[in-house]
Design an enzyme around this catalytic site. Structure first.
Site, PDB file in Angstrom:
ATOM      1  N   HIS A 100       0.814  -1.211   0.000  1.00 19.94           N
ATOM      2  CA  HIS A 100       0.000   0.000   0.000  1.00 19.94           C
ATOM      3  C   HIS A 100       0.850   1.264   0.000  1.00 19.94           C
ATOM      4  O   HIS A 100       0.562   2.222  -0.704  1.00 19.94           O
ATOM      5  CB  HIS A 100      -0.915  -0.008   1.223  1.00 19.94           C
ATOM      6  CG  HIS A 100      -1.796   1.193   1.321  1.00 19.94           C
ATOM      7  ND1 HIS A 100      -2.903   1.359   0.523  1.00 19.94           N
ATOM      8  CD2 HIS A 100      -1.714   2.299   2.104  1.00 19.94           C
ATOM      9  CE1 HIS A 100      -3.475   2.520   0.818  1.00 19.94           C
ATOM     10  NE2 HIS A 100      -2.785   3.106   1.772  1.00 19.94           N
TER      11      HIS A 100
ATOM     12  N   HIS B  58     -10.816   2.812  -0.663  1.00 29.46           N
ATOM     13  CA  HIS B  58     -10.942   2.286   0.698  1.00 29.46           C
ATOM     14  C   HIS B  58     -11.809   1.032   0.624  1.00 29.46           C
ATOM     15  O   HIS B  58     -12.827   0.912   1.307  1.00 29.46           O
ATOM     16  CB  HIS B  58     -11.525   3.328   1.645  1.00 29.46           C
ATOM     17  CG  HIS B  58     -10.832   3.362   2.971  1.00 29.46           C
ATOM     18  ND1 HIS B  58     -11.475   3.590   4.157  1.00 29.46           N
ATOM     19  CD2 HIS B  58      -9.530   3.185   3.292  1.00 29.46           C
ATOM     20  CE1 HIS B  58     -10.603   3.569   5.146  1.00 29.46           C
ATOM     21  NE2 HIS B  58      -9.424   3.317   4.650  1.00 29.46           N
TER      22      HIS B  58
ATOM     23  N   ARG C 109      -7.989  14.754   3.512  1.00 25.81           N
ATOM     24  CA  ARG C 109      -6.747  15.215   4.164  1.00 25.81           C
ATOM     25  C   ARG C 109      -5.599  15.308   3.164  1.00 25.81           C
ATOM     26  O   ARG C 109      -4.751  16.192   3.265  1.00 25.81           O
ATOM     27  CB  ARG C 109      -6.379  14.294   5.328  1.00 25.81           C
ATOM     28  CG  ARG C 109      -7.218  14.512   6.570  1.00 25.81           C
ATOM     29  CD  ARG C 109      -6.631  13.816   7.794  1.00 25.81           C
ATOM     30  NE  ARG C 109      -6.532  12.369   7.630  1.00 25.81           N
ATOM     31  CZ  ARG C 109      -7.558  11.529   7.754  1.00 25.81           C
ATOM     32  NH1 ARG C 109      -8.758  11.995   8.014  1.00 25.81           N
ATOM     33  NH2 ARG C 109      -7.396  10.231   7.590  1.00 25.81           N
ATOM     34  N   ASP C 110      -5.572  14.409   2.178  1.00 22.60           N
ATOM     35  CA  ASP C 110      -4.524  14.508   1.149  1.00 22.60           C
ATOM     36  C   ASP C 110      -4.619  15.842   0.419  1.00 22.60           C
ATOM     37  O   ASP C 110      -3.620  16.478   0.114  1.00 22.60           O
ATOM     38  CB  ASP C 110      -4.678  13.371   0.123  1.00 22.60           C
ATOM     39  CG  ASP C 110      -3.826  12.173   0.494  1.00 22.60           C
ATOM     40  OD1 ASP C 110      -2.840  12.338   1.235  1.00 22.60           O
ATOM     41  OD2 ASP C 110      -4.148  11.056   0.046  1.00 22.60           O
TER      42      ASP C 110
HETATM   43  N1  LIG Z   1      -2.307   4.844 -10.040  1.00 26.62           N
HETATM   44  C1  LIG Z   1      -1.497   5.923  -9.768  1.00 26.62           C
HETATM   45  N2  LIG Z   1      -1.286   6.865 -10.702  1.00 26.62           N
HETATM   46  C2  LIG Z   1      -0.517   7.944 -10.430  1.00 26.62           C
HETATM   47  N3  LIG Z   1       0.045   8.195  -9.238  1.00 26.62           N
HETATM   48  C3  LIG Z   1      -0.164   7.284  -8.276  1.00 26.62           C
HETATM   49  C4  LIG Z   1      -0.935   6.111  -8.477  1.00 26.62           C
HETATM   50  N4  LIG Z   1      -0.955   5.389  -7.330  1.00 26.62           N
HETATM   51  C5  LIG Z   1      -0.239   6.113  -6.437  1.00 26.62           C
HETATM   52  N5  LIG Z   1       0.245   7.243  -7.018  1.00 26.62           N
HETATM   53  C6  LIG Z   1       1.016   8.291  -6.375  1.00 26.62           C
HETATM   54  O1  LIG Z   1       1.947   7.735  -5.482  1.00 26.62           O
HETATM   55  C7  LIG Z   1       2.082   8.629  -4.351  1.00 26.62           C
HETATM   56  C8  LIG Z   1       1.892   7.846  -3.094  1.00 26.62           C
HETATM   57  O2  LIG Z   1       0.555   7.402  -3.084  1.00 26.62           O
HETATM   58  P1  LIG Z   1      -0.118   7.229  -1.659  1.00 26.62           P
HETATM   59  O3  LIG Z   1       0.837   6.468  -0.792  1.00 26.62           O
HETATM   60  O4  LIG Z   1      -1.497   6.694  -1.859  1.00 26.62           O
HETATM   61  O5  LIG Z   1      -0.190   8.737  -1.160  1.00 26.62           O
HETATM   62  P2  LIG Z   1      -0.891   9.038   0.218  1.00 26.62           P
HETATM   63  O6  LIG Z   1      -0.256   8.083   1.193  1.00 26.62           O
HETATM   64  O7  LIG Z   1      -0.578  10.482   0.441  1.00 26.62           O
HETATM   65  O8  LIG Z   1      -2.337   8.732  -0.056  1.00 26.62           O
HETATM   66  C9  LIG Z   1       1.004   9.697  -4.500  1.00 26.62           C
HETATM   67  O9  LIG Z   1       1.608  10.845  -5.079  1.00 26.62           O
HETATM   68  C10 LIG Z   1       0.063   9.096  -5.496  1.00 26.62           C
HETATM   69  O10 LIG Z   1      -0.586  10.127  -6.253  1.00 26.62           O
HETATM   70 MG   LIG Z   2      -1.040  11.666   1.989  1.00 21.77          MG
END
Ligand SMILES: Nc1ncnc2c1ncn2[C@@H]1O[C@H](COP(=O)(O)OP(=O)(O)O)[C@@H](O)[C@H]1O
Ligand SMILES: [Mg+2]
Lengths: 755, 226, 77, 77
Positions: free
Chosen positions: A58, A107, A128-129
C-alpha cells in the site's frame, strides 16, 4: 509486541540474533535481510514496525512502481502542471492565479468489513490529502462497485457505504458532485469504494510534505492516537486480512467528521497566516509515514520523542503508536518563532497540538521512548528505497477464448416491440437505472458553488464568483471492457471521463486514477495491470492530459478469483465562465437533436449483452482519441457561442439510454428518426465510443453544423425536442410514454432497498 | 446598509452561503463567532445550516450553550430578528426560543432535494417579502428534519398561525402537520429546515425563491434605520 | 406484557466521537468530576410472555447491535 | 471510579422511526412475539466519588436529554 520490554537500539546491538516477527508483519525474508543490511544491525521492533508499514504494498507500491513510472515518462508537456506525481496530490494551474488539486483513493477492504465506517474514513483520508497540499477541499465524488443488486450482502454493503460517504462528506460541508455505481458478481466480497476530492488554492500557496530547516519544530495535531488499524497498512490494505496480527485493538476505524471539519478550518487559517514550512497528513502508516517522508524530503533528519504523542489509549506500545492509523491527524513543520501563533490557531479551533520533535540535518530519523533510543535510521531507506518488484506477467489463458466468443450469435431484438421491451428492460437494469436513491443522500448544494451535479455527465463547481471561473470533473471506469482488453479498457475509461468533462464546455487538463485489481502475485492479474497502465499512459500522452496522481488497490479478490480489472479514471477540466456550461437533458421546445460521432456494430462488453444475456465476450468498442479531441473542441466552442442547449455523452446502453436520460431529466419528450438503411438495434444499443447527443436551437443549427464539419466531426440530425407530448417516440420503431419509462428507470434501487 | 450577523459554530457549514444570500439581498453580512458574546450591533442574526459539533448527541444540543447564543437568546426576547436554518432551527429549538424539536427523518436517511413549500405566514420578520400562501421551491437537506411537538404545542402553532412554511407534494421527513418552519409569538424568531440561502441564484440553486427571507429582514432593518 | 431492555455500547477500544464531544461540552458548561462519557443505544422491547432471552439475544446480535464494533446486554424489567 | 448510567427515551407521543423500522424488520426476520420497539440513548459516565445523583440529574436534564421530547433515568452500576 507489548509483552516484551521496549526493544532499544542498544538492545539490538547487544542481541543481534533475536528472532523477529517480520513475517507476521508482512515482510519477506529478503526484505528483512535488506533492512539488516541498511542498518548494519537487526532493526529494533519499532524500526521493524516502520519498515513493515512503509514497505507494504500500500505504501511502497512495490509491485506497481515499475509500471506507474510510465505516467511520468510519457507525461505530455503542459505548463498547467504545478505539482506532478509523487506528492500527496497533483496541482494544476487553472488561471487567474488559482490552482486546483485533486486525487482519487480507494478504501475497498475496510468498506467491506464495516461499510459505513470504511467508506466514511475513505472520504476522510482523501480530503486530508487535498488539504495537505494547502488547498481548501471544495467537492467530492465517489466511484462505487458492488456485487449484484439482488445479492444478499449487497443489502448490507451498499446502504452502509452510501450512508458513510454521505455521513462524512455532508458533515464536512463538501458537495458531492459525481461518481459512479456499478454492479457485478466479481465485486461480491470485494466492493470498490473510491473517493475523489478536489481542492482549490492560490497558485503560489502550494504546501509540500518536507521537513526543511534544522531546528524547526515537528508538531502533531488533530485527533489523539489510538490503536486504530494497527497493521492496517501492511495487513488490511495489502494481504487477505485473516492473516492480521490482532490483539485487543480496534478491528475498525471510526471516523470523526466533526474533528476533521475543525481540522480543515484550523489548517486553512494556519496556511493563510503562512505558519508552516511543511505539512503531511497521517494516512496509511500514520506517524511512521509522516516522519520518514517529511524527513526524507527535507533536511534529512528528525528527532522525535514518542512519549509526547497524545494517546487515546495509554496502553499503546511505541511500535503500535508508530503504526497506528488513527484518523483526523496531521503533522506540521513549524519555525520556532511561528510556533506560538500556530498553537494559538489550534487552540481557537480546540484542536490538540503537540510538539513531538525537531528537524535535524543528521540524515537520521531518531526516536526515543521513556528516554531510550528506539529508532535510528536513514529516513529515505524507509520512505523511498522500498523494495521494487518485477512481478511475473502472463496473459490469462482464457483471454483468447474470451475475445473470440464475441457474442455475434446472441439473439437480437428483431422488431419494434422487442426493441421497445429491450430498451425498457435496460433502463431498469441495475447499472443503468436511476441512482438518485443514492445521490439524494449526498448534499450537493453546500458551499453554494455547485453548477452541475448528478445526474449530469460531470460535476461542475464555481471557483470564483468574481470571474465565474470553474472546474468540471468526472470519474469513469468499465470493468467489463477492461476484462476483455485491459489496454483498451483503461483508454475507454479515460476517453469517457475526458468526454464527460468536455461536453460541459470545460477544457480537460489533467488526470487522476485509482487502479483496482486482484493479487499482483497472480501473473494474469499483473498482465491486466501492466496493460491498463500502459493504455492509460499512452492515452494521456495522446490527449495531452498528464496523470497527476492516484492510487493502487491490489488484492481485490475472493480466493483465487479476482474482481474485474477496474481502473477508475478521473479527469479534471477548467471552464472560464460557468454561466456558459452546457447542461444535460432536453428543455427547449423544437430544439434539433443531433448525434455526434459514428455508430458501429460494437457490442463486446456491452450492457445489452450483459443485462439481457448475461454474456461477456468479444472486443470492447474502439477508441479514437482524435475524435474525442474533436468533440472537446466543438463543444468548447458551442458552449462559448451558446449554440447548444443540452449535451449528453453516449455510454453504457448507447443511444437509447442517452435518449431516455435526456427525456427524463426534465420530463420532456422527443421525436427521433433513425437514419434509414441502418439497423435500429445497432443504432439504438451499440456502445461505440466517441459519441455525444446534443440539442441545438434552430437558430444556431447552421453555425453548429459548420463547426462540426470544420472539425471533421460527423453530426447527424436525428430528431427534435417536443415539449408538448411527454413521449420518447422513435419513428416506426416504438413510442415510450415518459411516465412508463420513469417508472421502469427509477423503481429499481428503491424497490431493492426499501425497508 | 442593514447589518445581518451570521454565526459560525464549530461545524457550521452554510455560513458562507448565508452571508452570500444576505449580500445578494443588499445587506451587509457580519460574521459572528460562537465563542464571542459580542453581537457587533447587528440588526438581525442568521444561525446557518451545518453540523455544529458534528450534530453529536442531538443536533444543536451543544451549540446552544455557546457564549454567542446567550447574547442572541437575550436579544431575541427583546425582538431581534433571528432566522435559524436547518441546524440553526435545531439550535433555536434546543435553546427554547422555538417550541418543539427536530428528530431523525422517518426515512432514516439524509435527504437532499428541491422541495416545494407554501408560505403560510407572510407576516414575520423573515417572510414579509412573500405573498401569504405563496408556493416556493427551496433545497432541503438534512438527516434529522422531522418536526415534532406535543399536541398542545401543535394546536397552539396552528391556532396562532405560527406555522411559517409547510411542505407540499409529500412530506419528506415525517414532520408533524407537514411543518417545515415555525415562528415565535412575536414573529421575530423563525426557524425552518429547508435552505433558502441555496435558492438565491439561478446558477447554483433551483431558482431564487429563497431570496425573500433575506429581502424581508433587509427591508425591515432598512426601514428601522430610516 | 414483559419488557426487555437491550443496551448497546461501542466496544471499549472503538473511538466514540459523540462521547468525546459530550465530555468536552460538560467541561465548557463548568460541570466537573465527569472523567469519561461513552454513548450507546438503548432499546425497549415489549414482548409476549413466550419470547425467551435467546430469541432476544439473536435479535440484538443481528438487528440492534453491529457486532463488528458494538457489544450489548439484555435484561428484563 | 463510580460509573453512572443515564438512559434517555423518547416520550411515547414522539415519532420513533428507528424503533418502528426495527419492529418492521423483526417481522421480516421471522421473529414473532415482539409487539413494540422503542429506541433511545444510553450514556455511561465515569465520575469522581464526590459527584452525586443531583449533579448527574442536572446534566441529564440540561444536556443529555431534551425534556421537550425525551424522558431519562439515572442509575449507578
Ligand atoms: N495509479 C497511480 N497513478 C498515479 N500516481 C499514483 C498512483 N498510485 C499512487 N500514485 C502516487 O503515489 C504517491 C503515493 O501514493 P499514496 O501512498 O497513496 O499517497 P498518500 O499516502 O498520500 O495517499 C502519490 O503521489 C500518489 O498520487
Ligand atoms: Mg497523503
Amino acid at each position: 509486541m507489548s509483552e516484551h520490554p521496549t526493544d532499544t537500539v542498544q538492545a539490538a546491538e547487544a542481541d543481534p540474533d533475536a528472532k523477529q516477527p517480520y513475517k507476521e508483519l508482512g515482510l519477506a525474508e529478503d526484505e528483512y535481510l535488506h533492512i539488516r543490511e541498511l542498518l548494519g544491525r537487526r532493526p529494533t521492533s519499532s524500526e521493524l514496525a516502520i519498515y513493515s508499514v512503509m514497505w507494504s504494498e500500500h505504501c511502497s507500491y512495490k509491485s506497481s512502481r515499475v509500471h506507474l513510472r510510465q505516467f511520468g515518462e510519457k507525461a505530455p508537456k503542459t505548463d498547467a502542471l504545478l505539482v506532478g506525481m509523487g506528492e500527496n496530490a497533483g496541482v494544476v494551474d487553472v488561471g487567474d492565479g488559482w490552482a486546483v488539486t485533486f486525487k482519487i483513493e480507494s478504501h475497498n477492504h475496510p468498506s467491506y468489513v464495516e461499510p459505513y465506517q470504511g467508506a466514511a474514513t475513505g472520504v476522510g483520508g482523501i480530503v486530508r490529502d487535498i488539504l495537505t497540499m494547502g488547498a481548501r477541499p471544495i467537492a467530492v465524488l465517489d466511484s462505487l462497485r458492488f456485487g449484484p443488486l439482488r445479492a444478499l450482502d449487497t443489502g448490507r454493503v451498499l446502504p452502509g457505504v452510501v450512508a458513510g460517504i454521505g455521513g462524512y462528506g455532508n458533515c464536512l460541508g463538501l458537495p458531492n458532485i459525481g461518481g459512479e455505481v456499478y454492479f457485478d458478481d466479481t465485486y461480491v466480497g470485494n466492493p470498490l469504494v473510491n473517493a475523489l476530492c478536489v481542492g482549490v488554492l492560490r497558485a503560489d500557496g502550494v504546501k509540500l510534505a518536507k521537513a526543511d530547516g534544522p531546528g524547526n519544530k515537528v508538531v502533531l495535531f488533530g485527533a489523539r492516537t489510538g490503536g486504530d488499524g494497527i497493521g492496517g497498512a501492511s495487513v488490511l490494505a495489502s494481504a487477505s486480512f485473516d492473516e492480521a496480527h490482532q490483539k485487543k485493538r480496534p478491528s475498525v476505524q471510526v471516523g470523526d467528521p466533526f474533528a476533521e471539519k475543525v481540522l480543515i478550518e484550523c489548517c486553512l487559517e494556519i496556511f493563510a497566516a503562512d505558519l508552516v514550512v511543511g505539512i503531511q497528513d497521517l494516512g496509511a502508516a500514520g506517524i511512521s509515514c509522516a516522519t520518514t517522508e517529511l524527513a526524507a524530503a527535507g533536511a534529512g533528519g528528525m528527532d522525535v520523542d514518542l512519549d509526547l504523542v497524545p494517546l487515546r489509549d495509554p496502553t499503546l506500545t511505541p511500535e503500535e503508536i508508530l503504526m497506528s492509523e488513527s484518523q483526523e491527524r496531521m503533522m506540521a513543520v513549524v519555525e520556532p518563532d511561528r510556533l506560538e501563533q500556530f498553537l494559538e490557531v489550534c487552540a481557537k479551533w480546540e484542536v490538540t497540538a503537540t510538539v513531538i520533535g525537531t528537524v535535524t540535518d543528521t540524515g537520521r530519523l531518531r526516536m526515543t521512548w521513556r528516554g531510550e533510543q528506539i529508532v535510528d535510521l536513514p529516513p529515505g531507506t524507509a520512505a523511498n528505497d522500498g523494495p521494487v518488484y518485477q512481478r511475473p506477467i502472463e496473459r490469462p489463458l482464457d483471454q483468447d477464448a474470451l475475445v473470440e466468443h464475441d457474442g455475434a450469435t446472441l439473439p437480437r431484438p428483431r422488431n419494434g416491440a422487442e426493441l421497445r421491451a429491450t430498451v425498457m428492460r435496460l433502463a431498469g437494469s441495475p447499472n443503468l437505472a436511476d441512482k438518485s436513491w443514492i445521490t439524494d443522500q449526498y448534499d450537493r448544494y453546500v458551499m453554494g458553488n455547485t453548477v452541475l451535479a448528478p445526474p449530469e455527465d460531470a460535476g461542475l463547481v464555481r471557483l470564483d464568483e468574481s470571474t465565474q471561473r470553474g472546474v468540471a470533473i468526472s470519474t469513469d471506469g468499465n470493468g467489463r471492457y477492461t476484462r476483455l482488453d485491459p489496454y483498451a479498457g483503461a483508454q475507454l475509461a479515460l476517453a469517457e471521463a475526458y468526454r464527460n468533462v468536455a461536453i460541459t464546455g470545460a477544457r480537460p487538463l489533467a488526470v487522476t486514477n485509482c487502479l483496482n485489481f486482484g493479487s499482483p502475485e497472480d501473473p494474469a492479474v499483473m498482465w491486466q495491470f501492466a496493460e491498463a497502465v500502459r493504455g492509460l499512459a499512452d492515452g494521456c500522452q495522446t490527449l495531452g492530459t498528464p496523470v497527476t496522481g492516484g492510487n493502487v488497490s491490489f488484492y481485490n479478490q475472493t480466493g483465487t478469483s479476482p474482481i474485474l480489472p477496474t481502473p477508475v479514471i478521473g479527469v479534471l477540466g477548467v471552464i472560464d465562465d460557468v454561466r456558459r456550461r452546457i447542461p444535460q437533458g432536453f428543455s427547449a421546445d423544437r430544439s434539433q437533436i443531433y448525434l455526434l460521432g459514428e455508430t458501429r456494430d460494437e457490442f463486446g462488453g456491452s450492457e445489452w449483452a450483459w443485462a439481457v444475456h448475461g454474456f461477456l465476450g468479444g472486443r470492447p468498442p474502439a477508441v479514437d482519441f482524435s475524435r474525442e479531441q474533436a468533440i472537446a473542441e466543438v463543444l468548447a466552442e458551442a458552449a462559448r457561442e451558446g449554440w447548444v442547449d443540452s449535451a449528453h455523452d453516449l455510454a453504457e446502453g448507447g443511444l437509447a439510454q442517452a435518449l431516455v436520460e435526456c427525456c427524463l431529466r426534465r420530463d420532456v419528450g422527443a421525436h427521433i428518426t433513425l437514419p434509414d438503411g441502418g439497423d435500429p438495434f445497432v443504432e439504438l444499443l451499440s456502445e461505440s465510443a466517441g459519441r455525444v447527443l446534443v440539442s441545438v436551437p434552430r437558430l444556431y443549427e447552421a453555425e453548429f453544423a459548420a463547426c462540426c464539419a470544420a472539425h471533421d466531426l460527423p453530426a447527424q440530425r436525428i430528431g427534435v425536442v417536443d415539449l408538448l407530448e411527454p413521449v420518447l417516440d422513435v419513428e416506426g420503431v416504438f413510442r415510450l410514454p415518459l411516465g412508463e419509462l420513469r417508472e421502469a428507470w427509477s423503481r429499481t434501487l428503491p424497490a431493492r432497498f426499501a425497508d | 446598509m442593514p447589518r445581518v450577523g451570521v454565526v459560525t459554530f464549530p461545524g457550521s457549514l452554510d455560513d458562507r452561503d448565508a452571508a452570500r444570500a444576505i449580500r445578494v439581498a443588499g445587506a451587509e453580512a457580519v460574521p459572528l463567532w460562537h465563542a464571542d458574546p459580542e453581537l457587533h450591533d447587528v440588526d438581525a442574526v442568521v444561525l446557518p445550516g451545518g453540523f455544529s459539533y458534528g450534530d453529536y448527541l442531538r443536533c444543536g444540543a451543544i451549540a446552544r450553550f455557546s457564549p454567542v447564543m446567550q447574547s442572541i437568546t437575550a436579544a431575541a426576547r427583546d425582538g431581534l430578528p433571528v432566522l435559524g436554518i436547518c441546524n440553526g432551527f435545531q439550535v433555536l429549538c434546543e435553546a427554547h426560543l422555538l417550541p418543539g424539536a427536530l428528530v431523525r427523518n422517518d426515512s432514516r436517511k439524509f435527504v437532499c432535494r428541491d422541495q416545494l413549500l407554501r408560505v403560510e405566514n407572510a407576516a414575520t420578520a423573515w417572510t414579509s417579502a412573500y405573498e401569504q400562501g405563496q408556493d416556493v421551491v427551496v433545497p432541503l437537506k438534512n438527516g434529522e428534519g422531522a418536526y415534532v411537538a406535543d399536541k398542545r404545542t401543535l394546536a397552539e402553532l396552528e391556532g396562532e398561525g405560527r406555522v411559517v412554511v409547510r411542505y407540499l407534494n409529500g412530506n419528506p421527513n415525517g414532520s408533524y402537520h407537514d411543518i417545515a418552519g415555525i415562528t415565535n409569538e412575536a414573529g421575530n424568531v423563525v426557524g425552518l429546515m429547508p435552505h433558502p440561502e441555496h435558492a438565491v441564484e439561478e446558477l447554483t440553486g433551483p431558482g431564487t425563491d429563497g431570496l425573500g427571507f433575506f429581502l424581508s429582514v433587509a427591508g425591515l432593518a432598512a426601514g428601522a434605520a430610516r | 406484557m414483559p419488557r426487555v431492555i437491550v443496551d448497546v455500547v461501542l466496544k471499549p477500544e472503538i473511538l466514540d466521537p459523540q462521547g468525546q464531544a459530550i465530555a468536552g461540552a460538560l467541561g465548557r458548561l463548568g460541570v466537573s468530576g465527569v472523567r469519561d462519557v461513552r454513548q450507546g443505544k438503548h432499546f425497549e422491547l415489549d414482548v409476549d410472555d413466550d419470547v425467551d432471552d435467546d430469541a432476544i439475544t439473536k435479535v440484538a446480535d443481528t438487528l440492534l447491535a453491529n457486532p463488528v464494533i458494538e457489544n450489548f446486554t439484555v435484561r428484563r424489567e
